[in-house]
Design a protein around this motif. Structure first.
Motif, PDB file in Angstrom:
ATOM      1  N   THR A  64      42.296  30.530  50.452  1.00 12.43           N
ATOM      2  CA  THR A  64      42.561  31.591  51.399  1.00 12.43           C
ATOM      3  C   THR A  64      43.339  32.756  50.825  1.00 12.43           C
ATOM      4  O   THR A  64      44.680  32.395  50.290  1.00 12.43           O
ATOM      5  CB  THR A  64      42.854  31.338  52.762  1.00 12.43           C
ATOM      6  OG1 THR A  64      41.904  30.577  53.305  1.00 12.43           O
ATOM      7  CG2 THR A  64      42.998  32.555  53.604  1.00 12.43           C
ATOM      8  N   PRO A  65      43.189  34.155  50.543  1.00 13.41           N
ATOM      9  CA  PRO A  65      44.049  35.199  50.255  1.00 13.41           C
ATOM     10  C   PRO A  65      45.162  35.199  51.275  1.00 13.41           C
ATOM     11  O   PRO A  65      45.100  34.894  52.278  1.00 13.41           O
ATOM     12  CB  PRO A  65      43.245  36.383  50.428  1.00 13.41           C
ATOM     13  CG  PRO A  65      41.747  36.117  50.529  1.00 13.41           C
ATOM     14  CD  PRO A  65      41.893  34.687  50.976  1.00 13.41           C
ATOM     15  N   VAL A  66      46.361  35.577  50.303  1.00 10.82           N
ATOM     16  CA  VAL A  66      47.560  35.873  51.214  1.00 10.82           C
ATOM     17  C   VAL A  66      48.164  37.236  50.996  1.00 10.82           C
ATOM     18  O   VAL A  66      47.741  37.818  50.168  1.00 10.82           O
ATOM     19  CB  VAL A  66      48.789  34.917  50.460  1.00 10.82           C
ATOM     20  CG1 VAL A  66      50.045  35.274  51.230  1.00 10.82           C
ATOM     21  CG2 VAL A  66      48.402  33.560  50.654  1.00 10.82           C
ATOM     22  N   VAL A  67      48.285  38.063  52.224  1.00 11.61           N
ATOM     23  CA  VAL A  67      48.752  39.224  52.435  1.00 11.61           C
ATOM     24  C   VAL A  67      50.404  39.293  52.749  1.00 11.61           C
ATOM     25  O   VAL A  67      50.930  38.688  53.621  1.00 11.61           O
ATOM     26  CB  VAL A  67      47.898  40.081  53.715  1.00 11.61           C
ATOM     27  CG1 VAL A  67      48.702  41.267  53.545  1.00 11.61           C
ATOM     28  CG2 VAL A  67      46.579  39.753  53.333  1.00 11.61           C
ATOM     29  N   TYR A  73      47.301  38.834  47.727  1.00 12.66           N
ATOM     30  CA  TYR A  73      47.220  38.183  46.374  1.00 12.66           C
ATOM     31  C   TYR A  73      46.280  36.990  46.653  1.00 12.66           C
ATOM     32  O   TYR A  73      46.027  36.194  47.729  1.00 12.66           O
ATOM     33  CB  TYR A  73      48.757  37.205  46.567  1.00 12.66           C
ATOM     34  CG  TYR A  73      49.765  38.133  46.364  1.00 12.66           C
ATOM     35  CD1 TYR A  73      50.174  38.711  45.101  1.00 12.66           C
ATOM     36  CD2 TYR A  73      50.278  38.832  47.354  1.00 12.66           C
ATOM     37  CE1 TYR A  73      51.126  39.559  44.855  1.00 12.66           C
ATOM     38  CE2 TYR A  73      51.627  39.653  47.482  1.00 12.66           C
ATOM     39  CZ  TYR A  73      51.697  39.992  46.227  1.00 12.66           C
ATOM     40  OH  TYR A  73      52.701  41.009  46.145  1.00 12.66           O
ATOM     41  N   ILE A  74      45.431  36.739  45.509  1.00  8.74           N
ATOM     42  CA  ILE A  74      44.367  35.794  45.605  1.00  8.74           C
ATOM     43  C   ILE A  74      44.578  35.051  44.450  1.00  8.74           C
ATOM     44  O   ILE A  74      44.865  35.481  43.328  1.00  8.74           O
ATOM     45  CB  ILE A  74      42.964  36.467  45.235  1.00  8.74           C
ATOM     46  CG1 ILE A  74      42.812  37.448  46.533  1.00  8.74           C
ATOM     47  CG2 ILE A  74      41.900  35.602  45.512  1.00  8.74           C
ATOM     48  CD1 ILE A  74      41.727  38.317  46.413  1.00  8.74           C
ATOM     49  N   LEU A  75      44.639  33.601  44.523  1.00  7.59           N
ATOM     50  CA  LEU A  75      44.797  32.670  43.369  1.00  7.59           C
ATOM     51  C   LEU A  75      43.388  32.083  42.917  1.00  7.59           C
ATOM     52  O   LEU A  75      42.790  31.620  43.691  1.00  7.59           O
ATOM     53  CB  LEU A  75      45.476  31.343  43.939  1.00  7.59           C
ATOM     54  CG  LEU A  75      45.834  30.616  43.013  1.00  7.59           C
ATOM     55  CD1 LEU A  75      46.843  31.136  41.781  1.00  7.59           C
ATOM     56  CD2 LEU A  75      46.641  29.330  43.411  1.00  7.59           C
ATOM     57  N   SER A  76      43.122  32.273  41.979  1.00  9.64           N
ATOM     58  CA  SER A  76      41.918  31.961  41.152  1.00  9.64           C
ATOM     59  C   SER A  76      41.754  30.446  40.826  1.00  9.64           C
ATOM     60  O   SER A  76      42.842  29.773  40.851  1.00  9.64           O
ATOM     61  CB  SER A  76      41.300  32.613  39.945  1.00  9.64           C
ATOM     62  OG  SER A  76      42.147  32.222  38.823  1.00  9.64           O
ATOM     63  N   ASP A  77      40.568  29.902  40.665  1.00 15.04           N
ATOM     64  CA  ASP A  77      40.435  28.456  40.374  1.00 15.04           C
ATOM     65  C   ASP A  77      40.857  28.073  38.956  1.00 15.04           C
ATOM     66  O   ASP A  77      41.480  27.136  38.853  1.00 15.04           O
ATOM     67  CB  ASP A  77      38.941  28.279  40.400  1.00 15.04           C
ATOM     68  CG  ASP A  77      38.811  26.684  40.418  1.00 15.04           C
ATOM     69  OD1 ASP A  77      39.354  25.755  41.141  1.00 15.04           O
ATOM     70  OD2 ASP A  77      38.115  26.091  39.796  1.00 15.04           O
ATOM     71  N   ALA A  79      43.898  29.407  38.026  1.00 20.32           N
ATOM     72  CA  ALA A  79      45.231  29.594  38.723  1.00 20.32           C
ATOM     73  C   ALA A  79      45.956  30.920  38.044  1.00 20.32           C
ATOM     74  O   ALA A  79      47.026  31.231  37.497  1.00 20.32           O
ATOM     75  CB  ALA A  79      46.271  28.418  37.736  1.00 20.32           C
ATOM     76  N   ASP A  80      45.035  31.927  37.965  1.00 24.14           N
ATOM     77  CA  ASP A  80      45.100  33.307  37.804  1.00 24.14           C
ATOM     78  C   ASP A  80      45.664  33.782  39.042  1.00 24.14           C
ATOM     79  O   ASP A  80      44.867  33.587  40.017  1.00 24.14           O
ATOM     80  CB  ASP A  80      43.989  34.096  37.112  1.00 24.14           C
ATOM     81  CG  ASP A  80      43.874  33.928  35.644  1.00 24.14           C
ATOM     82  OD1 ASP A  80      45.090  33.562  34.860  1.00 24.14           O
ATOM     83  OD2 ASP A  80      42.801  33.660  35.298  1.00 24.14           O
ATOM     84  N   LEU A  81      46.880  34.887  39.251  1.00 24.67           N
ATOM     85  CA  LEU A  81      47.078  35.176  40.392  1.00 24.67           C
ATOM     86  C   LEU A  81      46.731  36.834  40.294  1.00 24.67           C
ATOM     87  O   LEU A  81      47.128  37.445  39.646  1.00 24.67           O
ATOM     88  CB  LEU A  81      48.579  35.092  40.699  1.00 24.67           C
ATOM     89  CG  LEU A  81      49.152  35.784  41.937  1.00 24.67           C
ATOM     90  CD1 LEU A  81      48.351  34.969  43.119  1.00 24.67           C
ATOM     91  CD2 LEU A  81      50.916  35.856  41.907  1.00 24.67           C
ATOM     92  N   ILE A  82      45.803  37.125  41.227  1.00 24.12           N
ATOM     93  CA  ILE A  82      45.366  38.484  41.394  1.00 24.12           C
ATOM     94  C   ILE A  82      46.106  39.185  42.501  1.00 24.12           C
ATOM     95  O   ILE A  82      46.325  38.835  43.641  1.00 24.12           O
ATOM     96  CB  ILE A  82      43.606  38.609  41.648  1.00 24.12           C
ATOM     97  CG1 ILE A  82      43.215  37.737  40.486  1.00 24.12           C
ATOM     98  CG2 ILE A  82      43.369  39.966  41.833  1.00 24.12           C
ATOM     99  CD1 ILE A  82      41.678  37.385  40.937  1.00 24.12           C
ATOM    100  N   ALA A  83      46.632  40.410  42.347  1.00 27.34           N
ATOM    101  CA  ALA A  83      47.369  41.119  43.333  1.00 27.34           C
ATOM    102  C   ALA A  83      46.750  42.516  43.614  1.00 27.34           C
ATOM    103  O   ALA A  83      46.387  43.241  42.347  1.00 27.34           O
ATOM    104  CB  ALA A  83      48.756  41.516  43.010  1.00 27.34           C
ATOM    105  N   LEU A  84      46.065  42.674  44.718  1.00 29.45           N
ATOM    106  CA  LEU A  84      45.634  44.100  44.963  1.00 29.45           C
ATOM    107  C   LEU A  84      46.400  44.698  46.122  1.00 29.45           C
ATOM    108  O   LEU A  84      46.980  44.346  46.866  1.00 29.45           O
ATOM    109  CB  LEU A  84      44.136  43.558  45.654  1.00 29.45           C
ATOM    110  CG  LEU A  84      43.223  42.662  44.910  1.00 29.45           C
ATOM    111  CD1 LEU A  84      41.978  42.307  45.662  1.00 29.45           C
ATOM    112  CD2 LEU A  84      42.682  43.635  43.768  1.00 29.45           C
ATOM    113  N   ASN A  85      46.189  46.056  45.828  1.00 27.74           N
ATOM    114  CA  ASN A  85      46.851  46.878  46.696  1.00 27.74           C
ATOM    115  C   ASN A  85      45.962  47.393  47.926  1.00 27.74           C
ATOM    116  O   ASN A  85      44.677  47.408  47.725  1.00 27.74           O
ATOM    117  CB  ASN A  85      47.473  48.293  46.237  1.00 27.74           C
ATOM    118  CG  ASN A  85      48.408  47.909  45.052  1.00 27.74           C
ATOM    119  OD1 ASN A  85      49.368  47.177  45.413  1.00 27.74           O
ATOM    120  ND2 ASN A  85      48.765  48.924  44.380  1.00 27.74           N
TER     121      ASN A  85
END
Length: 85
Positions: A64-67, A73-77, A79-85
């Motif tokens: 689940t994404p975290v705000v 913030y989204i953690l891919s399978d 283990a990449d951390l994606i940050a979106l504004n």
């Protein structure tokens, strides 16, 4: 699906694109956000249930994404951390 807090009545139902699994929801910016196992991030208007945003993250996601701090913030399978504004 959104249910009324006081009466439990269905307020709206959003039909999401076909996916094996969805993670979420997370409420942020008057949007209900879910992400599919195939990495499709979908934003649904919290009041009316219309899909307002779709973003292909091009990676598998099972968490689940975290705000926090105005970002999602989204953690891919992988283990990449994606940050979106």
């Amino acid at each position: 699906m959104a249910l009324g807090r006081n009466d439990g009545e269905v307020r709206w139902v959003a039909e999401l694109p076909n996916a094996a699994r969805w993670s979420g929801p997370v409420l942020a910016g008057n949007q209900v956000w879910v992400v599919s196992s195939a990495g499709l991030l979908v934003g649904v208007d919290a009041r009316g249930g219309q899909i307002s945003s779709k973003v292909d993250l091009d990676t598998d996601v099972f968490v689940t994404p975290v705000v926090a701090g105005g970002r999602m913030y989204i953690l891919s399978d992988d283990a990449d951390l994606i940050a979106l504004n």
